[in-house]
Write an enzyme that holds these catalytic residues in place. Sequence first.
Site, PDB file in Angstrom:
ATOM      1  CG  PHE A   1      35.304   8.201 -14.222  1.00  0.00           C
ATOM      2  CD1 PHE A   1      36.141   8.472 -13.157  1.00  0.00           C
ATOM      3  CD2 PHE A   1      34.255   9.090 -14.466  1.00  0.00           C
ATOM      4  CE1 PHE A   1      35.955   9.590 -12.348  1.00  0.00           C
ATOM      5  CE2 PHE A   1      34.048  10.198 -13.654  1.00  0.00           C
ATOM      6  CZ  PHE A   1      34.910  10.451 -12.606  1.00  0.00           C
TER       7      PHE A   1
ATOM      8  CG  ASP B   1      27.773  19.193 -10.836  1.00  0.00           C
ATOM      9  OD1 ASP B   1      27.164  18.116 -11.022  1.00  0.00           O
ATOM     10  OD2 ASP B   1      27.819  20.094 -11.695  1.00  0.00           O
TER      11      ASP B   1
HETATM   12  P1  ITT Z   1      26.521  12.146  -9.759  1.00  0.00           P
HETATM   13  O1  ITT Z   1      25.813  13.399 -10.223  1.00  0.00           O
HETATM   14  O2  ITT Z   1      25.584  11.072  -9.315  1.00  0.00           O
HETATM   15  O3  ITT Z   1      27.590  12.438  -8.758  1.00  0.00           O
HETATM   16  P2  ITT Z   1      27.597  12.179 -12.446  1.00  0.00           P
HETATM   17  O4  ITT Z   1      28.589  11.324 -13.171  1.00  0.00           O
HETATM   18  O5  ITT Z   1      26.316  12.500 -13.169  1.00  0.00           O
HETATM   19  O6  ITT Z   1      27.303  11.513 -11.034  1.00  0.00           O
HETATM   20  P3  ITT Z   1      28.291  14.972 -12.551  1.00  0.00           P
HETATM   21  O7  ITT Z   1      26.897  15.433 -12.825  1.00  0.00           O
HETATM   22  O8  ITT Z   1      29.137  15.761 -11.596  1.00  0.00           O
HETATM   23  O9  ITT Z   1      28.319  13.490 -12.001  1.00  0.00           O
HETATM   24  O10 ITT Z   1      29.023  14.876 -13.946  1.00  0.00           O
HETATM   25  C1  ITT Z   1      30.382  14.669 -13.965  1.00  0.00           C
HETATM   26  C2  ITT Z   1      30.796  14.216 -15.359  1.00  0.00           C
HETATM   27  O11 ITT Z   1      31.988  14.928 -15.728  1.00  0.00           O
HETATM   28  C3  ITT Z   1      31.193  12.741 -15.313  1.00  0.00           C
HETATM   29  O12 ITT Z   1      30.096  11.906 -15.585  1.00  0.00           O
HETATM   30  C4  ITT Z   1      32.269  12.701 -16.378  1.00  0.00           C
HETATM   31  O13 ITT Z   1      31.678  12.676 -17.652  1.00  0.00           O
HETATM   32  C5  ITT Z   1      32.962  14.046 -16.211  1.00  0.00           C
HETATM   33  N1  ITT Z   1      34.028  13.954 -15.200  1.00  0.00           N
HETATM   34  C6  ITT Z   1      34.020  14.496 -13.953  1.00  0.00           C
HETATM   35  N2  ITT Z   1      35.129  14.168 -13.272  1.00  0.00           N
HETATM   36  C7  ITT Z   1      35.845  13.406 -14.116  1.00  0.00           C
HETATM   37  C8  ITT Z   1      37.069  12.742 -13.977  1.00  0.00           C
HETATM   38  O14 ITT Z   1      37.760  12.759 -12.841  1.00  0.00           O
HETATM   39  N3  ITT Z   1      37.529  12.051 -15.024  1.00  0.00           N
HETATM   40  C9  ITT Z   1      36.832  11.996 -16.167  1.00  0.00           C
HETATM   41  N4  ITT Z   1      35.653  12.562 -16.379  1.00  0.00           N
HETATM   42  C10 ITT Z   1      35.151  13.270 -15.342  1.00  0.00           C
END
Ligand code: ITT
Length: 200
Positions: free
Chosen positions: A149, A69
């Site tokens: 992303f 997360d």
């Molecule tokens: P899962 O829960 O299915 O893993 P998710 O995208 O919903 O997918 P999270 O709840 O952990 O995952 O939310 C992470 C969000 O934070 C992600 O969608 C991005 O908006 C941001 N984020 C996390 N890591 C990032 C990265 O390396 N680069 C850019 N944005 C990031």
Amino acid sequence: MRLIFATNNKDKLREVREILSPLGIEVTSQSEAGCSFEAEETGSTFTENARIKARAAMEATGLPAVADDSGIEINALDGGPGIYSSRYGSGRTYRETCLELIDIVDTCQDRGARFRCAVVCVFPDGREITAEGVIEGEIGHVYEGEHGFGYDPIFVPEGFEHTMACLEDDEKNAISHRGRAFRNFAEKLHIFMENGETKE
Ligand code: ITT
């Protein structure tokens, strides 16, 4: 060694494969394992939410499962959107949300921000391994770059002049919150496999 990776985010899956594969750990995504669900992230911390996702995948498959997360914490938003990063600005494109964030930060003296990633791996016998990674930086003045992303096009890592989205995947993984968290996790997993203990 193979683990289920509890994510529906293809970008995370690609990055985590590239980080863990050289360390001898392969991941199968939950959808590749035949599970199509999205666990409700009701936790109040990154670690709690990662645990919820990992547990759901472990219970569905009966196999060890790991989840991340993660999100961005922006000083001008008192640390937000934080755990709400994926839901923040929903209904709009990431580009629109990022441009709005630049405007918000432009009105403030403090451009500071960080990406944070919590990793939780759960085993069918109830044991778990946790790890965390952070990268400090600031919100850039312009939206730039085509790699990565989410918020990468507006996040300038400390010591860099351009955003994380200007880095190739391997360059990002070498410094990112996710790279740091999963390499730390891999060290703990290897100790766990040798000793059968989680050294927290
Ligand atoms: P899962 O829960 O299915 O893993 P998710 O995208 O919903 O997918 P999270 O709840 O952990 O995952 O939310 C992470 C969000 O934070 C992600 O969608 C991005 O908006 C941001 N984020 C996390 N890591 C990032 C990265 O390396 N680069 C850019 N944005 C990031």
